[in-house]
Design a protein around this motif. Structure first.
Motif, PDB file in Angstrom:
ATOM      1  N   LYS A   9      60.740  29.624  65.611  1.00  0.00           N
ATOM      2  CA  LYS A   9      61.801  29.688  66.622  1.00  0.00           C
ATOM      3  C   LYS A   9      62.469  28.332  66.810  1.00  0.00           C
ATOM      4  O   LYS A   9      63.689  28.240  66.985  1.00  0.00           O
ATOM      5  N   LEU A  10      61.676  27.264  66.761  1.00  0.00           N
ATOM      6  CA  LEU A  10      62.252  25.928  66.892  1.00  0.00           C
ATOM      7  C   LEU A  10      63.141  25.598  65.698  1.00  0.00           C
ATOM      8  O   LEU A  10      64.195  24.964  65.846  1.00  0.00           O
ATOM      9  N   ALA A  11      62.729  26.033  64.511  1.00  0.00           N
ATOM     10  CA  ALA A  11      63.557  25.809  63.324  1.00  0.00           C
ATOM     11  C   ALA A  11      64.891  26.529  63.455  1.00  0.00           C
ATOM     12  O   ALA A  11      65.950  25.980  63.123  1.00  0.00           O
ATOM     13  N   ARG A  12      64.865  27.750  63.967  1.00  0.00           N
ATOM     14  CA  ARG A  12      66.109  28.503  64.136  1.00  0.00           C
ATOM     15  C   ARG A  12      67.018  27.845  65.173  1.00  0.00           C
ATOM     16  O   ARG A  12      68.237  27.791  65.007  1.00  0.00           O
ATOM     17  N   LEU A  13      66.429  27.342  66.240  1.00  0.00           N
ATOM     18  CA  LEU A  13      67.213  26.588  67.225  1.00  0.00           C
ATOM     19  C   LEU A  13      67.831  25.366  66.575  1.00  0.00           C
ATOM     20  O   LEU A  13      68.983  25.003  66.851  1.00  0.00           O
ATOM     21  N   GLY A  14      67.068  24.713  65.688  1.00  0.00           N
ATOM     22  CA  GLY A  14      67.583  23.536  64.994  1.00  0.00           C
ATOM     23  C   GLY A  14      68.778  23.844  64.116  1.00  0.00           C
ATOM     24  O   GLY A  14      69.782  23.114  64.121  1.00  0.00           O
ATOM     25  N   TYR A  15      68.704  24.941  63.370  1.00  0.00           N
ATOM     26  CA  TYR A  15      69.851  25.327  62.538  1.00  0.00           C
ATOM     27  C   TYR A  15      71.076  25.615  63.406  1.00  0.00           C
ATOM     28  O   TYR A  15      72.205  25.257  63.046  1.00  0.00           O
ATOM     29  N   ALA A  16      70.864  26.259  64.540  1.00  0.00           N
ATOM     30  CA  ALA A  16      71.984  26.563  65.425  1.00  0.00           C
ATOM     31  C   ALA A  16      72.608  25.293  65.993  1.00  0.00           C
ATOM     32  O   ALA A  16      73.839  25.181  66.097  1.00  0.00           O
ATOM     33  N   ALA A  17      71.770  24.321  66.371  1.00  0.00           N
ATOM     34  CA  ALA A  17      72.292  23.056  66.892  1.00  0.00           C
ATOM     35  C   ALA A  17      73.091  22.317  65.828  1.00  0.00           C
ATOM     36  O   ALA A  17      74.175  21.785  66.089  1.00  0.00           O
ATOM     37  N   ARG A  18      72.563  22.295  64.611  1.00  0.00           N
ATOM     38  CA  ARG A  18      73.293  21.664  63.506  1.00  0.00           C
ATOM     39  C   ARG A  18      74.625  22.371  63.272  1.00  0.00           C
ATOM     40  O   ARG A  18      75.662  21.722  63.069  1.00  0.00           O
TER      41      ARG A  18
END
Length: 292
Positions: A9-18
């Motif tokens: 979930k944190l990785a997916r949040l990271g992609y969205a922020a990028r």
């Protein structure tokens, strides 16, 4: 894999922020290319624009958290081989690039926090000129800058190669949807590659002329396109590509198959690696291994 996996979930949040950062950078440049206002800016400028939007402080705090998450995911890809790339030469090069990306996004996350706290941050062009001047002041300074320029150019070619050859098989999409996602992704990767090559060109000029003022960052690269003949078209195409890359990050956030281990699994792997390294050291030194 369980959807409750926290690292995933944190990785997916990271992609969205990028993706958010690239959408803003590409969108503003696209508006500038059409002559309707806007401006060519970089990641720092995009973060500043977020703060000035409604609920900007909250949004910027979420983006800063997401960028840190993305940096952590890049570390997991590089150090823990979260994507199961292996240890062949090409895989190790890619994993090393993930590690370098982690450093960049940690810096961008701290920039977001600094903006949130009201601290002044220089533009990407100013930062590029500052560290170029620092390198030029060292022994063999122009050679050091030329080496950095060459490394950035190689990175650009690698990004272009990935955009051309990668089938993006990790996206869990139907064939029709995947075709569209691949097209968007390739456009985004090509635009990023072009920016890398332009930045490399300016750095090489700075090295040849021993003049740090010739160095450029992302914003400077976009402005240089705008100043060329038919600059509106060049800037517009590149801006559209950067916007597409941002959109592709959201597609990745939603549909990428992630092999992220749970936190306990990751810690267990790190502990096993440390124990293996200690065991090898002990065997080399000829000392018996004992449990404390």
């Amino acid at each position: 894999m369980s959807r409750s996996n926290i690292p995933e979930k944190l990785a997916r949040l990271g992609y969205a922020a990028r993706g958010t950062v690239y959408l803003i950078v590409g969108g503003l440049a696209l508006v500038a290319a059409t002559g309707s206002g806007g401006r060519a800016t970089d990641s720092k400028g995009a973060l500043q624009d977020v703060l000035e939007a409604p609920f900007g402080a909250l949004l910027l705090a979420i983006i800063a958290t997401g960028l840190l998450c993305f940096a952590a995911w890049r570390l997991a890809q590089g150090l823990l081989d979260a994507d199961r790339l292996g240890r062949e030469r090409q895989a190790l090069i890619r994993r090393a690039a993930y590690g370098g990306s982690a450093v960049i996004y940690v810096g961008l996350a701290f920039t977001a926090v600094s903006i949130l706290l009201g601290h002044r941050t220089g533009s990407g062009d100013e930062s590029a000129r500052d560290w170029t001047a620092t390198l030029l002041s060292q022994p063999f300074g122009p050679w050091l800058v030329a080496a950095v320029a060459s490394a950035i150019a190689l990175g650009g070619f690698a990004i272009a190669r990935r955009g051309w050859t990668d089938r993006f098989d990790r996206l869990a999409l139907s064939p029709a949807a995947r075709n569209w996602a691949v097209r968007i992704g390739r456009l985004g990767f090509f635009a990023r590659a072009a920016i890398f090559l332009i930045v490399s060109w300016f750095l090489m000029a700075a090295a040849l002329h021993a003049n740090s003022s010739e160095a450029r960052g992302l914003a400077g690269a976009l402005k240089s396109l705008q100043q060329q003949p038919y600059g509106w078209a060049l800037l517009g195409a590149t801006a559209l590509g950067l916007f597409a890359f941002g959109a592709f990050q959201f597609i990745t956030a939603a549909y990428r198959r992630l092999d992220a281990r749970s936190t306990s699994d990751a810690l267990a792997k790190i502990e096993a690696g440390v124990q293996e390294a200690v065991g090898k050291d002990g065997r080399r030194s000829g000392q018996p291994m004992t449990d404390d």
